[in-house]
Design a protein around this motif. Structure first.
Motif, PDB file in Angstrom:
ATOM      1  N   ARG A  35     107.022  36.148 -40.586  1.00 39.31           N
ATOM      2  CA  ARG A  35     108.175  35.258 -40.348  1.00 39.31           C
ATOM      3  C   ARG A  35     107.844  33.798 -40.591  1.00 39.31           C
ATOM      4  NH1 ARG A  35     108.133  33.031 -35.032  1.00 39.31           N
ATOM      5  NH2 ARG A  35     106.406  33.885 -33.838  1.00 39.31           N
ATOM      6  N   ILE A  36     106.551  33.442 -40.451  1.00 41.01           N
ATOM      7  CA  ILE A  36     106.056  32.115 -40.840  1.00 41.01           C
ATOM      8  C   ILE A  36     104.995  32.400 -41.894  1.00 41.01           C
ATOM      9  CG2 ILE A  36     104.902  30.007 -40.093  1.00 41.01           C
ATOM     10  CD1 ILE A  36     106.019  30.677 -37.246  1.00 41.01           C
ATOM     11  N   SER A  37     105.348  32.164 -43.142  1.00 35.74           N
ATOM     12  CA  SER A  37     104.501  32.634 -44.239  1.00 35.74           C
ATOM     13  C   SER A  37     103.203  31.863 -44.402  1.00 35.74           C
ATOM     14  CB  SER A  37     105.288  32.599 -45.544  1.00 35.74           C
ATOM     15  OG  SER A  37     105.706  31.283 -45.831  1.00 35.74           O
ATOM     16  N   THR A  63     101.669  41.365 -35.134  1.00 38.39           N
ATOM     17  CA  THR A  63     100.679  40.361 -35.545  1.00 38.39           C
ATOM     18  C   THR A  63     100.319  40.570 -37.014  1.00 38.39           C
ATOM     19  OG1 THR A  63      99.796  40.337 -33.307  1.00 38.39           O
ATOM     20  CG2 THR A  63      98.399  39.413 -35.049  1.00 38.39           C
ATOM     21  N   PRO A  64     100.428  39.513 -37.826  1.00 42.75           N
ATOM     22  CA  PRO A  64     100.114  39.643 -39.249  1.00 42.75           C
ATOM     23  C   PRO A  64      98.619  39.469 -39.520  1.00 42.75           C
ATOM     24  CG  PRO A  64     100.821  37.426 -38.819  1.00 42.75           C
ATOM     25  CD  PRO A  64     100.918  38.178 -37.507  1.00 42.75           C
ATOM     26  N   LYS A  65      98.246  39.719 -40.744  1.00 40.52           N
ATOM     27  CA  LYS A  65      96.888  39.469 -41.205  1.00 40.52           C
ATOM     28  C   LYS A  65      96.844  38.049 -41.774  1.00 40.52           C
ATOM     29  CE  LYS A  65      93.571  40.998 -44.699  1.00 40.52           C
ATOM     30  NZ  LYS A  65      93.322  41.967 -45.788  1.00 40.52           N
ATOM     31  N   ARG A  66      95.790  37.304 -41.433  1.00 42.49           N
ATOM     32  CA  ARG A  66      95.594  35.954 -41.981  1.00 42.49           C
ATOM     33  C   ARG A  66      94.846  36.101 -43.302  1.00 42.49           C
ATOM     34  NH1 ARG A  66      91.222  32.273 -41.381  1.00 42.49           N
ATOM     35  NH2 ARG A  66      91.879  30.149 -41.838  1.00 42.49           N
ATOM     36  N   LEU A  67      95.387  35.479 -44.344  1.00 43.00           N
ATOM     37  CA  LEU A  67      94.800  35.558 -45.675  1.00 43.00           C
ATOM     38  C   LEU A  67      94.523  34.144 -46.167  1.00 43.00           C
ATOM     39  CD1 LEU A  67      94.183  37.272 -48.280  1.00 43.00           C
ATOM     40  CD2 LEU A  67      96.564  36.836 -48.935  1.00 43.00           C
ATOM     41  N   SER A  72      91.556  27.374 -49.546  1.00 40.92           N
ATOM     42  CA  SER A  72      92.316  26.494 -48.653  1.00 40.92           C
ATOM     43  C   SER A  72      93.774  26.890 -48.443  1.00 40.92           C
ATOM     44  CB  SER A  72      92.259  25.053 -49.181  1.00 40.92           C
ATOM     45  OG  SER A  72      92.907  24.991 -50.439  1.00 40.92           O
ATOM     46  N   ILE A  73      94.271  27.855 -49.178  1.00 44.24           N
ATOM     47  CA  ILE A  73      95.666  28.258 -49.032  1.00 44.24           C
ATOM     48  C   ILE A  73      95.724  29.402 -48.011  1.00 44.24           C
ATOM     49  CG2 ILE A  73      97.705  29.204 -50.172  1.00 44.24           C
ATOM     50  CD1 ILE A  73      96.675  27.898 -52.757  1.00 44.24           C
ATOM     51  N   GLU A  74      96.354  29.115 -46.878  1.00 46.36           N
ATOM     52  CA  GLU A  74      96.434  30.079 -45.790  1.00 46.36           C
ATOM     53  C   GLU A  74      97.820  30.719 -45.758  1.00 46.36           C
ATOM     54  OE1 GLU A  74      94.872  29.925 -41.337  1.00 46.36           O
ATOM     55  OE2 GLU A  74      96.561  28.580 -41.677  1.00 46.36           O
ATOM     56  N   ALA A  75      97.852  32.046 -45.634  1.00 46.80           N
ATOM     57  CA  ALA A  75      99.116  32.777 -45.551  1.00 46.80           C
ATOM     58  C   ALA A  75      98.986  33.852 -44.478  1.00 46.80           C
ATOM     59  CB  ALA A  75      99.453  33.392 -46.893  1.00 46.80           C
ATOM     60  N   PHE A  76     100.129  34.292 -43.969  1.00 47.16           N
ATOM     61  CA  PHE A  76     100.184  35.346 -42.964  1.00 47.16           C
ATOM     62  C   PHE A  76     100.997  36.493 -43.549  1.00 47.16           C
ATOM     63  CE2 PHE A  76      99.580  31.326 -40.835  1.00 47.16           C
ATOM     64  CZ  PHE A  76      98.450  31.597 -40.093  1.00 47.16           C
ATOM     65  N   ILE A  77     100.354  37.664 -43.661  1.00 53.70           N
ATOM     66  CA  ILE A  77     100.927  38.744 -44.447  1.00 53.70           C
ATOM     67  C   ILE A  77     100.872  40.088 -43.736  1.00 53.70           C
ATOM     68  CG2 ILE A  77     100.284  37.611 -46.619  1.00 53.70           C
ATOM     69  CD1 ILE A  77      97.992  39.785 -46.773  1.00 53.70           C
ATOM     70  N   TYR A  78     101.626  41.025 -44.306  1.00 56.27           N
ATOM     71  CA  TYR A  78     101.528  42.444 -43.977  1.00 56.27           C
ATOM     72  C   TYR A  78     101.198  43.164 -45.269  1.00 56.27           C
ATOM     73  CZ  TYR A  78     104.232  41.211 -39.796  1.00 56.27           C
ATOM     74  OH  TYR A  78     104.686  40.653 -38.635  1.00 56.27           O
ATOM     75  N   ILE A 103     118.961  41.512 -46.230  1.00 52.56           N
ATOM     76  CA  ILE A 103     117.559  41.114 -46.124  1.00 52.56           C
ATOM     77  C   ILE A 103     117.120  40.537 -47.455  1.00 52.56           C
ATOM     78  CG2 ILE A 103     115.213  41.859 -45.605  1.00 52.56           C
ATOM     79  CD1 ILE A 103     116.530  44.418 -44.382  1.00 52.56           C
ATOM     80  N   ASP A 104     116.617  39.321 -47.428  1.00 47.41           N
ATOM     81  CA  ASP A 104     115.999  38.707 -48.599  1.00 47.41           C
ATOM     82  C   ASP A 104     114.513  38.606 -48.308  1.00 47.41           C
ATOM     83  OD1 ASP A 104     118.328  38.255 -50.164  1.00 47.41           O
ATOM     84  OD2 ASP A 104     118.829  36.550 -48.887  1.00 47.41           O
ATOM     85  N   TYR A 105     113.695  39.137 -49.215  1.00 45.81           N
ATOM     86  CA  TYR A 105     112.247  39.109 -49.028  1.00 45.81           C
ATOM     87  C   TYR A 105     111.567  39.200 -50.381  1.00 45.81           C
ATOM     88  CZ  TYR A 105     112.290  44.269 -49.510  1.00 45.81           C
ATOM     89  OH  TYR A 105     112.442  45.554 -49.955  1.00 45.81           O
ATOM     90  N   SER A 106     110.288  38.979 -50.384  1.00 47.88           N
ATOM     91  CA  SER A 106     109.504  39.084 -51.611  1.00 47.88           C
ATOM     92  C   SER A 106     108.334  40.019 -51.383  1.00 47.88           C
ATOM     93  CB  SER A 106     108.961  37.714 -52.029  1.00 47.88           C
ATOM     94  OG  SER A 106     110.003  36.861 -52.397  1.00 47.88           O
ATOM     95  N   VAL A 107     108.014  40.795 -52.400  1.00 50.03           N
ATOM     96  CA  VAL A 107     106.790  41.578 -52.397  1.00 50.03           C
ATOM     97  C   VAL A 107     105.865  40.912 -53.404  1.00 50.03           C
ATOM     98  CG1 VAL A 107     107.807  43.735 -51.630  1.00 50.03           C
ATOM     99  CG2 VAL A 107     107.705  43.251 -54.058  1.00 50.03           C
TER     100      VAL A 107
END
Length: 135
Positions: A35-37, A63-67, A72-78, A103-107
């Motif tokens: 929800r917070i990318s 809880t998402p995975k931190r990538l 330096s580019i941090e993202a929170f993903i499933y 629902i609008d989302y990106s894979v």
């Protein structure tokens, strides 16, 4: 390819709540964002406009995975399949709940593919229902 499905587990008249879930299936090595990318990606958005007999809709995010990419580019993903629990409080528990959800989302893998899915479904008090959203 990605697929999303909406499931209703129960319409609990005593507790005045509908327990449901939204499940995203993804191909191996693909991801969607939390929800917070973070610094990259686009978080899924839910538009419940047109839903009838819903006083409140609560989407819970596991809880998402931190990538961290490129140092330096941090993202929170499933990655892989993910299930989002959803709780809906009806205005009137004795009446059907009419779901209208966009629902609008990106894979994403090396590139991101924007997707949009729409659902219209009627949930009858006391019944367990299932509706599928497919891309």
């Amino acid at each position: 390819e990605s697929q999303a499905s909406f499931y209703v587990a129960s319409y609990d008249v005593k507790e005045n709540i509908v327990i449901a879930s939204l499940k995203f299936w993804q191909q191996q090595n693909w991801k969607i964002y939390w929800r917070i990318s973070g610094d990259a990606g686009i978080a899924p958005s839910f538009d419940w406009t047109g839903t009838k007999n819903a006083e409140r809709i609560i989407v819970n995010w596991p809880t998402p995975k931190r990538l961290v990419e490129h140092k330096s580019i941090e993202a929170f993903i499933y990655e892989g399949d993910v299930v989002l629990p959803i709780y809906i409080v009806p205005k009137d528990i004795t009446k059907p709940l009419e779901i209208k959800l966009n629902i609008d989302y990106s894979v994403c893998n090396f590139i991101c593919i924007p997707l949009s899915t729409n659902l219209t479904h009627k949930i009858i008090p006391g019944e367990i229902n299932k509706a599928y959203l497919q891309e």
